[in-house]
Design a protein around this motif. Structure first.
Motif, PDB file in Angstrom:
ATOM      1  N   LEU A 298    -110.814 -94.518  93.561  1.00  0.00           N
ATOM      2  CA  LEU A 298    -111.419 -95.236  92.438  1.00  0.00           C
ATOM      3  C   LEU A 298    -111.562 -94.313  91.227  1.00  0.00           C
ATOM      4  O   LEU A 298    -111.192 -94.679  90.094  1.00  0.00           O
ATOM      5  CB  LEU A 298    -112.788 -95.789  92.849  1.00  0.00           C
ATOM      6  N   GLU A 299    -112.055 -93.100  91.448  1.00  0.00           N
ATOM      7  CA  GLU A 299    -112.310 -92.188  90.340  1.00  0.00           C
ATOM      8  C   GLU A 299    -111.042 -91.584  89.765  1.00  0.00           C
ATOM      9  O   GLU A 299    -111.018 -91.187  88.593  1.00  0.00           O
ATOM     10  CB  GLU A 299    -113.261 -91.078  90.804  1.00  0.00           C
ATOM     11  N   SER A 300    -109.978 -91.516  90.573  1.00  0.00           N
ATOM     12  CA  SER A 300    -108.725 -90.929  90.086  1.00  0.00           C
ATOM     13  C   SER A 300    -107.755 -91.982  89.562  1.00  0.00           C
ATOM     14  O   SER A 300    -106.655 -91.647  89.098  1.00  0.00           O
ATOM     15  CB  SER A 300    -108.044 -90.138  91.211  1.00  0.00           C
ATOM     16  N   GLY A 301    -108.135 -93.259  89.656  1.00  0.00           N
ATOM     17  CA  GLY A 301    -107.251 -94.334  89.195  1.00  0.00           C
ATOM     18  C   GLY A 301    -106.135 -94.656  90.158  1.00  0.00           C
ATOM     19  O   GLY A 301    -105.119 -95.245  89.759  1.00  0.00           O
ATOM     20  N   ALA A 302    -106.297 -94.305  91.456  1.00  0.00           N
ATOM     21  CA  ALA A 302    -105.224 -94.497  92.432  1.00  0.00           C
ATOM     22  C   ALA A 302    -105.321 -95.813  93.191  1.00  0.00           C
ATOM     23  O   ALA A 302    -104.453 -96.110  94.015  1.00  0.00           O
ATOM     24  CB  ALA A 302    -105.220 -93.335  93.428  1.00  0.00           C
ATOM     25  N   ILE A 303    -106.347 -96.616  92.948  1.00  0.00           N
ATOM     26  CA  ILE A 303    -106.428 -97.910  93.639  1.00  0.00           C
ATOM     27  C   ILE A 303    -105.346 -98.840  93.095  1.00  0.00           C
ATOM     28  O   ILE A 303    -105.103 -98.905  91.884  1.00  0.00           O
ATOM     29  CB  ILE A 303    -107.830 -98.528  93.470  1.00  0.00           C
ATOM     30  N   ALA A 304    -104.685 -99.568  94.014  1.00  0.00           N
ATOM     31  CA  ALA A 304    -103.591-100.475  93.640  1.00  0.00           C
ATOM     32  C   ALA A 304    -104.180-101.799  93.161  1.00  0.00           C
ATOM     33  O   ALA A 304    -104.145-102.823  93.858  1.00  0.00           O
ATOM     34  CB  ALA A 304    -102.662-100.689  94.836  1.00  0.00           C
ATOM     35  N   TRP A 305    -104.735-101.779  91.933  1.00  0.00           N
ATOM     36  CA  TRP A 305    -105.510-102.927  91.470  1.00  0.00           C
ATOM     37  C   TRP A 305    -104.693-104.216  91.390  1.00  0.00           C
ATOM     38  O   TRP A 305    -105.209-105.301  91.711  1.00  0.00           O
ATOM     39  CB  TRP A 305    -106.143-102.622  90.120  1.00  0.00           C
ATOM     40  N   ASP A 306    -103.457-104.153  90.970  1.00  0.00           N
ATOM     41  CA  ASP A 306    -102.652-105.382  90.896  1.00  0.00           C
ATOM     42  C   ASP A 306    -102.538-106.023  92.270  1.00  0.00           C
ATOM     43  O   ASP A 306    -102.683-107.247  92.424  1.00  0.00           O
ATOM     44  CB  ASP A 306    -101.255-105.073  90.341  1.00  0.00           C
ATOM     45  N   PHE A 307    -102.287-105.191  93.284  1.00  0.00           N
ATOM     46  CA  PHE A 307    -102.175-105.696  94.654  1.00  0.00           C
ATOM     47  C   PHE A 307    -103.517-106.238  95.127  1.00  0.00           C
ATOM     48  O   PHE A 307    -103.604-107.341  95.683  1.00  0.00           O
ATOM     49  CB  PHE A 307    -101.711-104.561  95.577  1.00  0.00           C
ATOM     50  N   VAL A 380    -105.957-101.951 102.157  1.00  0.00           N
ATOM     51  CA  VAL A 380    -105.804-102.916 101.067  1.00  0.00           C
ATOM     52  C   VAL A 380    -105.954-102.234  99.710  1.00  0.00           C
ATOM     53  O   VAL A 380    -105.127-102.426  98.801  1.00  0.00           O
ATOM     54  CB  VAL A 380    -106.827-104.060 101.213  1.00  0.00           C
ATOM     55  N   LEU A 381    -106.980-101.414  99.542  1.00  0.00           N
ATOM     56  CA  LEU A 381    -107.216-100.769  98.253  1.00  0.00           C
ATOM     57  C   LEU A 381    -106.057 -99.868  97.840  1.00  0.00           C
ATOM     58  O   LEU A 381    -105.781 -99.708  96.643  1.00  0.00           O
ATOM     59  CB  LEU A 381    -108.511 -99.962  98.297  1.00  0.00           C
ATOM     60  N   SER A 382    -105.386 -99.279  98.818  1.00  0.00           N
ATOM     61  CA  SER A 382    -104.258 -98.402  98.494  1.00  0.00           C
ATOM     62  C   SER A 382    -102.928 -99.154  98.463  1.00  0.00           C
ATOM     63  O   SER A 382    -101.875 -98.545  98.239  1.00  0.00           O
ATOM     64  CB  SER A 382    -104.177 -97.253  99.511  1.00  0.00           C
ATOM     65  N   GLY A 383    -102.966-100.459  98.723  1.00  0.00           N
ATOM     66  CA  GLY A 383    -101.741-101.258  98.708  1.00  0.00           C
ATOM     67  C   GLY A 383    -100.854-101.008  99.902  1.00  0.00           C
ATOM     68  O   GLY A 383     -99.655-101.302  99.866  1.00  0.00           O
ATOM     69  N   ASN A 384    -101.437-100.502 100.992  1.00  0.00           N
ATOM     70  CA  ASN A 384    -100.642-100.150 102.166  1.00  0.00           C
ATOM     71  C   ASN A 384    -100.802-101.145 103.305  1.00  0.00           C
ATOM     72  O   ASN A 384    -101.187-100.811 104.436  1.00  0.00           O
ATOM     73  CB  ASN A 384    -101.034 -98.748 102.638  1.00  0.00           C
ATOM     74  N   VAL A 385    -100.501-102.399 103.014  1.00  0.00           N
ATOM     75  CA  VAL A 385    -100.483-103.449 104.027  1.00  0.00           C
ATOM     76  C   VAL A 385     -99.685-104.607 103.449  1.00  0.00           C
ATOM     77  O   VAL A 385     -99.558-104.743 102.226  1.00  0.00           O
ATOM     78  CB  VAL A 385    -101.930-103.884 104.397  1.00  0.00           C
ATOM     79  N   GLY A 386     -99.112-105.416 104.321  1.00  0.00           N
ATOM     80  CA  GLY A 386     -98.339-106.560 103.832  1.00  0.00           C
ATOM     81  C   GLY A 386     -96.977-106.199 103.304  1.00  0.00           C
ATOM     82  O   GLY A 386     -96.426-106.908 102.457  1.00  0.00           O
ATOM     83  N   ARG A 387     -96.411-105.102 103.812  1.00  0.00           N
ATOM     84  CA  ARG A 387     -95.047-104.722 103.442  1.00  0.00           C
ATOM     85  C   ARG A 387     -94.514-103.746 104.486  1.00  0.00           C
ATOM     86  O   ARG A 387     -95.289-103.120 105.225  1.00  0.00           O
ATOM     87  CB  ARG A 387     -95.002-104.095 102.050  1.00  0.00           C
ATOM     88  N   PRO A 388     -93.195-103.604 104.586  1.00  0.00           N
ATOM     89  CA  PRO A 388     -92.617-102.685 105.573  1.00  0.00           C
ATOM     90  C   PRO A 388     -93.083-101.251 105.362  1.00  0.00           C
ATOM     91  O   PRO A 388     -93.250-100.789 104.229  1.00  0.00           O
ATOM     92  CB  PRO A 388     -91.114-102.820 105.332  1.00  0.00           C
ATOM     93  N   GLY A 389     -93.340-100.553 106.456  1.00  0.00           N
ATOM     94  CA  GLY A 389     -93.727 -99.148 106.390  1.00  0.00           C
ATOM     95  C   GLY A 389     -95.192 -98.909 106.172  1.00  0.00           C
ATOM     96  O   GLY A 389     -95.616 -97.753 106.041  1.00  0.00           O
ATOM     97  N   ALA A 390     -95.989 -99.966 106.129  1.00  0.00           N
ATOM     98  CA  ALA A 390     -97.413 -99.818 105.830  1.00  0.00           C
ATOM     99  C   ALA A 390     -98.208-100.813 106.656  1.00  0.00           C
ATOM    100  O   ALA A 390     -97.692-101.850 107.077  1.00  0.00           O
ATOM    101  CB  ALA A 390     -97.676-100.048 104.340  1.00  0.00           C
ATOM    102  N   GLY A 391     -99.480-100.481 106.893  1.00  0.00           N
ATOM    103  CA  GLY A 391    -100.347-101.418 107.599  1.00  0.00           C
ATOM    104  C   GLY A 391    -101.358-100.719 108.479  1.00  0.00           C
ATOM    105  O   GLY A 391    -101.555 -99.499 108.404  1.00  0.00           O
ATOM    106  N   THR A 392    -102.019-101.503 109.330  1.00  0.00           N
ATOM    107  CA  THR A 392    -103.042-100.998 110.237  1.00  0.00           C
ATOM    108  C   THR A 392    -102.551-101.130 111.674  1.00  0.00           C
ATOM    109  O   THR A 392    -101.989-102.161 112.050  1.00  0.00           O
ATOM    110  CB  THR A 392    -104.359-101.763 110.050  1.00  0.00           C
TER     111      THR A 392
END
Length: 755
Positions: A298-307, A380-392
């Motif tokens: 959040l503080e570094s601007g790295a959250i994937a806000w659009d996602f 979710v905040l990092s945009g690492n779900v709902g696409r290949p190569g990412a998720g839980t």
């Protein structure tokens, strides 16, 4: 954070796998059962060990992508134990239950294979032979004469989908939802937490998808010992330049370096680097760790806000929590510095696709479900779900524990399956909440359970507070254990009136085809087999459950006898289990399949509106009690309090111990406690001192202190031996016990030369 293996305390290993794996295979091969072992390893049936195992129609050594050389030594140990000769007949004829209760887990397992039904009746101190007809009569009477809320089942992930489906169908037809399962004691927080966020409680990462990741966060896992196949994927990821972040209060040698036989030239001898960064937080503080990552993003601007804004709800409240939670409260809670958390968060933000993976170091806490939700929020905040190569990706233990949940063996049956079962049974099903595993023990302790059917597993050994577990099971009138080999539960978990041990075929012996589900949602199809036991009087689990159901219900409301045909069972599964439609044609095509609706290649989730549901995750309260909490120290005693982590050893699967020592951690036997060397010095102890460990529920004596690479203020002892120490403190969301944060007092007599 960055660990130099040369500075680690002596005693444990600084790498895993390697040549010792090859020698283990060699010893197994030249043993008396070597030929049969290799035949079984190549059999088209799924591995008996963890949910990452191989097998099925690709053959014993191949995974779902067809890749060879994917068997591990854990699998060899499990198969070798199943290939033992029958338990000698004199064991049950001459040895009383009291004598059998003196056996440890390994000694029970080494008695051999069960081959005839046995019964222990009240007033008799021996197990005696019994015929199958009498077995069915006794159990049918027990289940018919008790009211539905007073009958229960417990199950293990070693069995098949078909048996699991029949078990829950029998119980629900009887009007009971008391379907306790081994998953209640391990990954229930994963199922509940992930369902809250994504609408699906399993991994949303396939094996193929994992191979597209360039980052993995591995939390609370000792994968080198418990899931060795996963190590191959971590080795590949590091070789393609990826990042592996390990989060664990214990430095596991195999997570620093691992030598895999799957890569004999580039990995086996020299070992492969695994951890890029290694964080050692306070046990139970994982929510704080992930809040730290989120706050740093959040503080570094790295959250994937659009996602986040396009594909999730509730992010505003989570953002408010991050802004109002101070760095001081986060770092005090988890014991890691702001610099460590920010550096790790930056490394992850620089990855293209990250998979978040965890095992029971996350779930075995009173806030386990919250821990899982904090991980899912991070994905979710990092945009690492709902696409290949990412998720839980929860890393499950038993080979078919996930399949049991899919088949409806759960106290949390989903509405679509409930309605489908009501249509099948032509009657409304009970909505009375059922007992999960901890509720079952508590209810039995209150005298509220009359009959219990255990499909595999070791309910006694897998529960905290062994004294309570023994007492509770002893208040159940009738208990039946379906098993392939004896375990401690058969001798300590005796019913008040009668206890039955019923021998069944294992997976590769079953005379009909079965299916299981891997931890990555892949359904494997197992070919039939045969047993090596010459005079065996075994039952298949499907045959047993169908016959018992027929004895209880007759032909109402379905033809229960017909359910002895697994093909028909699979037809019913295809009609009533969401995502299992592919089961309908599997007998004709042999085509294994991925359960639908669980892996998300696009950010459309299984929630009602298709969006991830984010909620704030509060920081846990992690204060330790003081010495007075345990009654204080006696005159002439010294001692201190620490957080105890209970864990499995290298040579162990669930409650079954194959080898007493843990060579990875440098623990030479089971009665040991791993402790930080600085704690030894701080409290005036030395390596190999013999101490008493006092918990809130019980005490263990003559425990040897072993210095090792564990966070200060923590200790590690082996499950299930240490279960006697801990009360049944559980996660209120799902009932999973807090095995990984147990307050204990270490006490010993003052030495003559102490000041």
């Amino acid at each position: 954070m960055d660990i130099d293996s040369n500075t680690l305390p002596q005693g444990g290993m600084k790498r895993g796998g390697g040549w010792s794996v090859i020698t283990g295979w060699g010893r197994a091969t030249i043993s008396r059962r070597g030929k049969r072992l290799w035949q079984t390893l190549n059999h088209k049936s799924a591995c008996l060990s963890c949910a990452w195992g191989t097998g099925g129609q690709n053959g014993g050594f191949r995974d779902e992508l067809g890749e060879p050389l994917q068997r591990c030594i854990k699998s060899v140990e499990a198969i070798r134990a199943e290939l033992q000769p029958a338990v000698p007949r004199h064991v049950f004829k001459r040895r009383s239950v009291v004598e059998l209760q003196q056996l440890d887990s390994s000694s029970c397992d080494r008695l051999g294979r069960l081959e005839h039904p046995l019964i222990q009746r009240s007033g008799c101190d021996l197990y005696e032979p019994i015929q199958w007809d009498e077995v069915y009569a006794l159990l049918a009477e027990a289940f018919k004469t008790s009211s539905p809320e007073r009958v229960a089942s417990y199950s293990s992930g070693r069995s098949s989908n078909e048996a699991a489906y029949l078990l829950q169908l029998l119980m629900r037809a009887r009007g009971s939802n008391n379907l306790a399962d081994c998953s209640d004691l391990c990954h229930a927080p994963s199922s509940v937490g992930l369902t809250r966020v994504f609408g699906s409680g399993t991994s949303n990462v396939s094996l193929e998808s994992l191979r597209q990741a360039d980052g993995v966060v591995l939390v609370g896992s000792n994968a080198p010992a418990n899931h060795p196949r996963l190590m191959n994927e971590l080795i590949r990821l590091r070789e393609r330049g990826g990042t592996v972040v390990v989060i664990n209060p214990v430095v596991e040698g195999g997570l620093l370096k691992f030598g895999s036989p799957a890569f004999p030239i580039r990995s086996l001898l020299l070992s492969s680097e695994i951890a890029s960064l290694y964080l050692q937080p306070i046990p139970g503080s994982d929510t704080a760790v992930f809040l730290g990552f989120q706050k740093a993003w959040l503080e570094s601007g790295a959250i994937a806000w659009d996602f986040v804004k396009s594909h999730s709800d509730g992010w505003e409240a989570l953002q408010d929590q991050l802004m109002s939670t101070s760095w001081e409260s986060i770092t005090q809670c988890c014991g890691l510095s702001r610099e460590e958390l920010e550096c790790t968060a930056a490394r992850l933000a620089n990855c293209r696709s990250v998979v978040f993976a965890w095992a029971m170091g996350i779930t075995h806490h009173s806030n386990g479900t919250t821990n899982v939700q904090a991980i899912a929020n991070s994905a979710v905040l990092s945009g690492n779900v709902g696409r290949p190569g990412a998720g839980t990706m929860p890393i499950r233990g038993h080979s078919n524990v996930q399949g049991f949940g899919s088949m409806g063996v759960s106290v949390r049956l989903r509405e679509p399956m409930l309605l489908a079962l009501e249509a099948l049974l032509k009657r409304p099903l009970s909505r009375t909440p059922g007992f999960h595993a901890r509720d079952l023990i508590e209810a039995a302790d209150r005298g509220e359970v009359d009959a219990l059917l255990c499909l595999g597993g070791n309910l006694f050994g897998a529960n905290p507070d062994s004294t309570q577990a023994r007492r509770a099971l002893g208040r159940i009138d009738t208990i039946a254990y379906l098993a392939t080999k004896p375990n401690q539960g058969h001798f300590h978990g005796l019913g008040a009136r009668q206890t039955l041990i019923l021998p069944v075929f294992n997976r590769f012996e079953t005379p009909h085809r079965t299916t299981v589900e891997s931890g990555n949602n892949w359904v494997r199809f197992n070919e039939p087999g045969s047993t090596h036991l010459k005079r065996a009087n075994l039952s298949s689990e499907v045959g047993f459950l169908a016959e018992l159901a027929h004895r209880i219900f007759g032909d109402d409301p379905i033809h229960w006898k017909r359910l002895q045909d697994p093909i028909y069972v699979r037809e019913l599964i295809a009609k009533t289990v969401p995502g299992y439609e592919g089961m309908a044609g599997i007998d004709a095509t042999n085509r294994e399949f991925q359960v639908s609706g669980r892996v998300f290649p696009v950010p459309r989730f299984s929630t009602p509106n298709g969006r991830a549901q984010l909620t704030p995750t509060p920081l846990p309260e992690l204060t330790l009690p003081d010495v007075d909490h345990f009654g204080g120290l006696a005159d002439g005693e010294r001692g201190f309090v620490l957080n105890l982590i209970t864990a499995r050893s290298h040579g162990q699967h669930n409650t079954v111990v194959y080898k007493a020592a843990d060579r990875y951690r440098g623990m030479p036997h089971r009665q040991t406690l791993l402790i930080n060397p600085e704690d030894l010095q701080k409290f005036g102890f030395v390596a190999h001192d013999q101490v008493t460990v006092q918990g809130e529920a019980g005490t263990l004596q003559q425990i040897e202190l072993i210095p090792g690479s564990i966070r200060q203020g923590c200790g590690l002892m082996f499950f299930p031996e240490a279960n006697v120490l801990m009360r049944g403190v559980s996660d209120q969301a799902c009932g999973t016990p807090a095995f990984k944060r147990v307050p204990v007092l270490i006490r010993a007599q003052v030495r003559a030369n102490d000041n």
